[in-house]
Design an enzyme around this catalytic site. Sequence first.
Site, short mmCIF file in Angstrom:
data_model
loop_
_atom_site.label_atom_id
_atom_site.label_comp_id
_atom_site.label_asym_id
_atom_site.label_seq_id
_atom_site.Cartn_x
_atom_site.Cartn_y
_atom_site.Cartn_z
N LEU A 140 -24.53 52.63 64.32
CA LEU A 140 -25.94 52.46 63.98
C LEU A 140 -26.09 52.05 62.50
O LEU A 140 -26.97 51.26 62.16
CB LEU A 140 -26.67 53.80 64.22
CG LEU A 140 -28.04 53.79 64.86
CD1 LEU A 140 -28.12 52.87 66.07
CD2 LEU A 140 -28.46 55.22 65.22
N LEU A 161 -30.34 57.74 42.24
CA LEU A 161 -30.73 59.11 42.60
C LEU A 161 -30.00 59.63 43.83
O LEU A 161 -29.66 58.87 44.70
CB LEU A 161 -32.24 59.12 42.85
CG LEU A 161 -33.06 58.59 41.68
CD1 LEU A 161 -34.52 58.41 42.09
CD2 LEU A 161 -32.95 59.54 40.48
S1 MYA Z 1 -24.93 56.76 50.45
C1 MYA Z 1 -25.32 58.18 51.44
C2 MYA Z 1 -24.88 57.98 52.85
N1 MYA Z 1 -25.34 59.06 53.70
C3 MYA Z 1 -24.62 60.12 54.05
O1 MYA Z 1 -23.48 60.27 53.64
C4 MYA Z 1 -25.34 61.13 54.90
C5 MYA Z 1 -24.45 61.72 55.98
N2 MYA Z 1 -23.84 60.67 56.78
C6 MYA Z 1 -24.52 59.88 57.65
O2 MYA Z 1 -25.72 59.98 57.84
C7 MYA Z 1 -23.70 58.84 58.38
O3 MYA Z 1 -22.35 59.22 58.34
C8 MYA Z 1 -23.87 57.42 57.79
C9 MYA Z 1 -22.91 56.46 58.51
C10 MYA Z 1 -25.30 56.94 58.03
C11 MYA Z 1 -23.54 57.38 56.30
N3 MYA Z 1 -22.51 53.32 52.91
O4 MYA Z 1 -22.95 54.10 62.25
P1 MYA Z 1 -21.49 54.22 62.00
C12 MYA Z 1 -19.90 52.28 57.19
C13 MYA Z 1 -22.23 52.13 53.47
O5 MYA Z 1 -20.63 54.27 63.21
P2 MYA Z 1 -21.97 56.86 60.92
C14 MYA Z 1 -26.32 55.74 50.61
O6 MYA Z 1 -27.34 56.14 51.09
C15 MYA Z 1 -18.48 52.54 57.62
O7 MYA Z 1 -17.59 52.17 56.59
N4 MYA Z 1 -21.52 52.01 54.63
O8 MYA Z 1 -21.15 55.48 61.04
C16 MYA Z 1 -26.17 54.30 50.15
C17 MYA Z 1 -18.38 51.68 58.84
O9 MYA Z 1 -18.24 50.30 58.49
P3 MYA Z 1 -16.77 49.64 58.52
C18 MYA Z 1 -21.11 53.14 55.21
O10 MYA Z 1 -21.06 57.83 60.28
C19 MYA Z 1 -26.04 53.42 51.37
C20 MYA Z 1 -19.77 51.84 59.46
O11 MYA Z 1 -20.64 52.26 58.40
C21 MYA Z 1 -21.38 54.40 54.68
O12 MYA Z 1 -22.60 57.22 62.19
C22 MYA Z 1 -25.70 52.00 51.04
C23 MYA Z 1 -19.76 52.92 60.53
O13 MYA Z 1 -21.05 52.99 61.07
C24 MYA Z 1 -22.10 54.47 53.47
N5 MYA Z 1 -22.39 55.63 52.87
O14 MYA Z 1 -23.13 56.51 59.87
C25 MYA Z 1 -25.64 51.14 52.29
N6 MYA Z 1 -20.84 55.33 55.49
O15 MYA Z 1 -16.30 49.67 59.94
C26 MYA Z 1 -25.17 49.72 52.00
C27 MYA Z 1 -20.25 54.67 56.49
O16 MYA Z 1 -16.94 48.25 57.98
C28 MYA Z 1 -26.26 48.87 51.39
N7 MYA Z 1 -20.40 53.35 56.33
O17 MYA Z 1 -15.91 50.49 57.61
C29 MYA Z 1 -25.82 47.43 51.23
C30 MYA Z 1 -26.91 46.56 50.55
C31 MYA Z 1 -28.02 46.23 51.55
C32 MYA Z 1 -29.17 45.43 50.92
C33 MYA Z 1 -28.77 44.01 50.53
C34 MYA Z 1 -29.96 43.22 49.98
C35 MYA Z 1 -29.61 41.87 49.51
#
Ligand code: MYA
Length: 415
Positions: A176, A415
């Site tokens: 997701l 933050l």
């Molecule tokens: S950092 C805080 C993140 N939140 C938490 O740690 C809270 C607790 N954890 C969760 O809610 C879940 O574990 C999350 C992942 C939602 C984190 N940043 O859906 P999946 C990649 C980026 O099966 P889940 C913050 O808020 C992971 O490497 N990617 O996994 C900043 C894998 O990809 P790949 C992350 O555990 C966020 C994929 O997701 C992160 O169910 C910045 C797996 O997806 C993470 N922290 O959900 C986001 N964690 O296979 C990026 C896991 O490639 C922004 N993954 O390794 C980018 C810029 C966007 C804007 C651009 C504009 C031009």
Amino acid sequence: DANQLVKDDSSLETIVRKFQDSMSIGKRHAFWETQPVGQFKDLGDVSLAEGPIEPPTPLSEVKQEPYNLPTQYEWTTCDLDSEGTCTEVYNLLKNNYVEDDENMFRFNYSKEFLRWALHPPGYFRSWHIGVRAKTNKKLVAFITGVPARIRVRNEIVKMAEINFLCVHKKLRSKRLAPVMIKEVTRRVHLENIWQAAYTAGVVLPTPITTCQYWHRSLNPKKLIDVGFSRLGARMTMSRTIKLYKLPDSPATPGFRKMELRDVPAVTRLLRNYLSQFVVAPDFDENDVEHWLLPEENVVDSYLVESPETHEVTDFCSFYTLPSSILGNQTYSILKAAYSYYNVSTKTPLLQLMNDALIVAKQKDFDVFNALDVMQNESFLKELKFGPGDGQLHYYLYNYRMRNALKPSELGLVLL
Ligand code: MYA
């Protein structure tokens, strides 16, 4: 010594994690390998120029419809001004957001904090994105962006700061998160913004720098009781309490709370200070009023006004981010202050930060946290901060840095 916290970087868990992190540049990232971010395979490739990885596309070519979610879920734009929606977001994060490695503490951002963090000058409501279950409309996931101008070396780049990515514990590992990241990217592109900044505790391709948290005990007994820290070798509780004791009030003459009338002076001070870092926000007066004017239980800012000249010479600030204490009989909340932006031109930074510790103690915080960014290293050890086990990696989206920065070259606190 007594200045060792459980969140200590010599613990076995930390050594194991550091090893795993050092290995993680070899891992596959099915999602991140498709994104315009620095890739691990390109590390050290000097032929790649610094700057945007992909050029902007015409807005008419940006996908107009939201990405598809699994059929049971639907997108929602969250209006944090709505008390009901704000409560839903608050509860999702309170129960499912970031925990420490040992699952003892979980961030508990307050509703006032969330409103502040998500409503800076020029914010876009469309960047506050939720996912609901279609059947009962329960909020199950969240991600946000806010606009910011970030200077990278001599370039000021319009970016989104991405934060609060959260998927409900029961829906983890279903891919997701990549859909949510793509959707926020699409909505940022619709505003003609093509870069982003974010931090995470996990290693992804590719950090621009990796910072460490340091912790300064203010209420050592509680921190030890809840397992945040432990008694140092050859230390008793009473010696530990004495070690961390602070004066009742700040020492610097002219040290006072920041007020609205100080915005121009603080902006000048801060802009001048931040100009020395490789990556830092480009704050104007509106930004300073929003991000640094004190707001009860959200952000505290103090400055030094020279008693003779009435010039504002120094500034310090911290934000309030409590953590829930998971499974303790006595305590349910750890009250933590996080160092934000600090500027010293006349008062030594060490003395200024000691005054910040004193006011944080007066306000009943249990611990004062600081990253090793900017000039923070110059006071951490001396003011009895201990290294934590928390690593924080900083990232840019669609902007390549040729080399990683040192934490001291970074002038940005997210933050
Ligand atoms: S950092 C805080 C993140 N939140 C938490 O740690 C809270 C607790 N954890 C969760 O809610 C879940 O574990 C999350 C992942 C939602 C984190 N940043 O859906 P999946 C990649 C980026 O099966 P889940 C913050 O808020 C992971 O490497 N990617 O996994 C900043 C894998 O990809 P790949 C992350 O555990 C966020 C994929 O997701 C992160 O169910 C910045 C797996 O997806 C993470 N922290 O959900 C986001 N964690 O296979 C990026 C896991 O490639 C922004 N993954 O390794 C980018 C810029 C966007 C804007 C651009 C504009 C031009």
